[in-house]
Design a protein around this motif. Structure first.
Motif, mmCIF file in Angstrom:
data_model
loop_
_atom_site.group_PDB
_atom_site.id
_atom_site.type_symbol
_atom_site.label_atom_id
_atom_site.label_comp_id
_atom_site.label_asym_id
_atom_site.label_seq_id
_atom_site.Cartn_x
_atom_site.Cartn_y
_atom_site.Cartn_z
ATOM 1 N N LYS A 34 -3.100 11.893 -2.528
ATOM 2 C CA LYS A 34 -2.920 11.631 -1.089
ATOM 3 C C LYS A 34 -3.736 10.450 -0.564
ATOM 4 C CE LYS A 34 -0.427 15.402 -0.809
ATOM 5 N NZ LYS A 34 0.705 15.368 -1.656
ATOM 6 N N GLN A 35 -4.221 9.569 -1.447
ATOM 7 C CA GLN A 35 -4.952 8.377 -1.037
ATOM 8 C C GLN A 35 -3.952 7.249 -0.775
ATOM 9 O OE1 GLN A 35 -8.365 7.825 -0.870
ATOM 10 N NE2 GLN A 35 -8.925 9.908 -1.446
ATOM 11 N N THR A 36 -4.214 6.429 0.242
ATOM 12 C CA THR A 36 -3.361 5.274 0.520
ATOM 13 C C THR A 36 -4.076 4.032 0.006
ATOM 14 O OG1 THR A 36 -2.519 6.376 2.474
ATOM 15 C CG2 THR A 36 -2.148 4.017 2.322
ATOM 16 N N ARG A 37 -3.537 3.484 -1.063
ATOM 17 C CA ARG A 37 -4.152 2.318 -1.694
ATOM 18 C C ARG A 37 -3.092 1.418 -2.283
ATOM 19 N NH1 ARG A 37 -10.052 3.456 -3.602
ATOM 20 N NH2 ARG A 37 -10.504 5.047 -2.097
ATOM 21 N N GLU A 38 -3.527 0.241 -2.739
ATOM 22 C CA GLU A 38 -2.636 -0.654 -3.461
ATOM 23 C C GLU A 38 -2.536 -0.159 -4.901
ATOM 24 O OE1 GLU A 38 -2.068 -5.398 -4.341
ATOM 25 O OE2 GLU A 38 -3.745 -4.719 -3.144
ATOM 26 N N PRO A 39 -1.320 0.021 -5.421
ATOM 27 C CA PRO A 39 -1.184 0.557 -6.781
ATOM 28 C C PRO A 39 -1.499 -0.483 -7.848
ATOM 29 C CG PRO A 39 0.960 0.043 -5.890
ATOM 30 C CD PRO A 39 -0.027 -0.209 -4.790
ATOM 31 N N ASP A 40 -1.857 -0.009 -9.035
ATOM 32 C CA ASP A 40 -2.090 -0.880 -10.180
ATOM 33 C C ASP A 40 -0.837 -0.898 -11.042
ATOM 34 O OD1 ASP A 40 -4.735 -1.324 -9.427
ATOM 35 O OD2 ASP A 40 -5.463 0.406 -10.566
ATOM 36 N N ARG B 60 4.986 0.145 -15.187
ATOM 37 C CA ARG B 60 5.182 0.987 -14.018
ATOM 38 C C ARG B 60 3.909 0.957 -13.181
ATOM 39 N NH1 ARG B 60 8.628 6.107 -14.503
ATOM 40 N NH2 ARG B 60 9.072 5.284 -12.468
ATOM 41 N N TYR B 61 4.074 1.236 -11.904
ATOM 42 C CA TYR B 61 2.923 1.281 -11.015
ATOM 43 C C TYR B 61 2.247 2.641 -11.103
ATOM 44 C CZ TYR B 61 4.143 -3.118 -8.825
ATOM 45 O OH TYR B 61 4.384 -4.441 -8.591
ATOM 46 N N VAL B 62 0.917 2.619 -11.093
ATOM 47 C CA VAL B 62 0.137 3.850 -11.119
ATOM 48 C C VAL B 62 -0.884 3.806 -9.989
ATOM 49 C CG1 VAL B 62 0.402 4.299 -13.585
ATOM 50 C CG2 VAL B 62 -1.487 2.897 -12.805
ATOM 51 N N CYS B 63 -1.296 4.972 -9.548
ATOM 52 C CA CYS B 63 -2.310 5.086 -8.491
ATOM 53 C C CYS B 63 -3.632 4.548 -9.019
ATOM 54 C CB CYS B 63 -2.448 6.543 -8.073
ATOM 55 S SG CYS B 63 -3.740 6.813 -6.854
ATOM 56 N N SER B 64 -4.346 3.769 -8.201
ATOM 57 C CA SER B 64 -5.610 3.175 -8.639
ATOM 58 C C SER B 64 -6.740 4.201 -8.666
ATOM 59 C CB SER B 64 -5.985 2.005 -7.745
ATOM 60 O OG SER B 64 -6.079 2.426 -6.412
ATOM 61 N N VAL B 65 -6.544 5.378 -8.036
ATOM 62 C CA VAL B 65 -7.590 6.391 -7.995
ATOM 63 C C VAL B 65 -7.412 7.411 -9.121
ATOM 64 C CG1 VAL B 65 -8.636 8.218 -6.613
ATOM 65 C CG2 VAL B 65 -7.863 6.123 -5.525
ATOM 66 N N CYS B 66 -6.230 8.065 -9.165
ATOM 67 C CA CYS B 66 -6.036 9.162 -10.112
ATOM 68 C C CYS B 66 -5.209 8.770 -11.336
ATOM 69 C CB CYS B 66 -5.390 10.347 -9.413
ATOM 70 S SG CYS B 66 -3.732 10.014 -8.804
ATOM 71 N N ASN B 67 -4.713 7.519 -11.368
ATOM 72 C CA ASN B 67 -3.933 7.003 -12.491
ATOM 73 C C ASN B 67 -2.614 7.746 -12.695
ATOM 74 O OD1 ASN B 67 -4.124 4.751 -14.023
ATOM 75 N ND2 ASN B 67 -4.940 5.787 -15.810
ATOM 76 N N GLU C 107 0.854 -1.180 0.000
ATOM 77 C CA GLU C 107 0.000 0.000 0.000
ATOM 78 C C GLU C 107 0.885 1.224 0.000
ATOM 79 O OE1 GLU C 107 -2.844 -0.095 3.150
ATOM 80 O OE2 GLU C 107 -4.152 -1.424 2.018
ATOM 81 N N ILE C 108 0.596 2.144 -0.886
ATOM 82 C CA ILE C 108 1.399 3.355 -0.998
ATOM 83 C C ILE C 108 0.499 4.574 -0.884
ATOM 84 C CG2 ILE C 108 3.282 2.375 -2.352
ATOM 85 C CD1 ILE C 108 0.921 4.370 -4.303
ATOM 86 N N LYS C 109 1.102 5.707 -0.518
ATOM 87 C CA LYS C 109 0.371 6.963 -0.468
ATOM 88 C C LYS C 109 0.717 7.736 -1.732
ATOM 89 C CE LYS C 109 -0.673 10.897 2.406
ATOM 90 N NZ LYS C 109 -0.461 11.556 3.691
ATOM 91 N N CYS C 110 -0.287 8.019 -2.524
ATOM 92 C CA CYS C 110 -0.088 8.707 -3.790
ATOM 93 C C CYS C 110 0.330 10.157 -3.535
ATOM 94 C CB CYS C 110 -1.370 8.677 -4.614
ATOM 95 S SG CYS C 110 -1.266 9.613 -6.142
ATOM 96 N N PRO C 111 1.397 10.621 -4.178
ATOM 97 C CA PRO C 111 1.814 12.017 -3.981
ATOM 98 C C PRO C 111 0.843 13.016 -4.613
ATOM 99 C CG PRO C 111 3.201 10.935 -5.609
ATOM 100 C CD PRO C 111 2.292 9.884 -5.039
ATOM 101 N N ASN C 112 0.007 12.551 -5.528
ATOM 102 C CA ASN C 112 -0.915 13.448 -6.212
ATOM 103 C C ASN C 112 -2.236 13.615 -5.457
ATOM 104 O OD1 ASN C 112 -1.787 15.095 -8.381
ATOM 105 N ND2 ASN C 112 -2.880 13.367 -9.246
#
Length: 55
Positions: A18-24, A31-38, A11-16
């Motif tokens: 600020k959600q803490t989720r498992e990346p896709d 590369r890994y991307v945020c599951s919320v904001c991509n 689980e990572i905290k997205c710098p964009n």
């Protein structure tokens, strides 16, 4: 026999956003991307810090 250590899901905290989720994992860029904001996230740095015990 060595016991296999169970790993927690990453689980990572997205710098964009600020959600803490498992990346896709983006299959085309590998590369890994945020599951919320991509937004791309540098997960390799976080994984290396975890291995070394650095917070």
């Amino acid at each position: 026999m060595a016991k296999s250590r169970e790993e927690k899901p990453l689980e990572i905290k997205c710098p964009n956003c600020k959600q803490t989720r498992e990346p896709d994992l983006n299959e085309t860029t590998r590369r890994y991307v945020c599951s919320v904001c991509n937004e791309p996230v540098d997960v390799q740095v976080i994984v290396e810090k975890k291995k070394r015990g650095i917070k």
